[in-house]
Design a protein around this motif. Structure first.
Motif: not given
Length: 130
Positions: A18-26
């Motif tokens: 599964t493609r997963m990402a670390s995502v920055d929410f502000g």
């Protein structure tokens, strides 16, 4: 409330197929599933809801939305410390609580849940009586 929040992809990896990402929410970084946007790349922005990237978004729109959510306190509601929010709603100072999971914080959360259940039950009974 559960929001769809814009975030910037910091890195991408495949985990168990599964493609997963670390995502920055502000400033808050969360793990997000990219299966709905398989061509999303590092540096791009996406609208994320319940851990899934749903739609690509341009940087300016993402920035404006994050600023608005921050002004309205919605980012704190979505990503804030649950113990801190429960203590605040119960009229307690979070700094006075010894640690996460402390009995005082647990009691505040339990008290809120009981109150909310009582309100919900009263609403159900009111509708039945009509």
């Amino acid at each position: 409330m559960c929001l769809a929040v814009p975030g910037r992809v910091l890195d991408i990896e495949e985990r168990d197929g599964t493609r997963m990402a670390s995502v920055d929410f502000g400033g808050v970084v969360k793990e997000v599933c990219l299966e709905y946007l398989p061509d999303l790349r590092v540096g791009e922005y996406a609208i994320v809801h319940v851990g899934f990237a749903l739609q690509r978004l341009d940087e300016e729109s993402a920035r404006q939305t994050l600023e608005l959510f921050a002004e309205l306190g919605m980012l704190q509601e979505e990503f804030g410390d649950a113990w801190e929010m429960a203590a605040a709603e119960a009229g307690m100072d979070r700094r006075a609580l010894p640690s996460e999971g402390a009995p005082a914080a647990q009691a505040a959360v339990a008290e809120m849940a009981v109150t909310e259940m009582a309100v919900a039950q009263a609403a159900v009974e009111e509708v039945r009586d009509r």
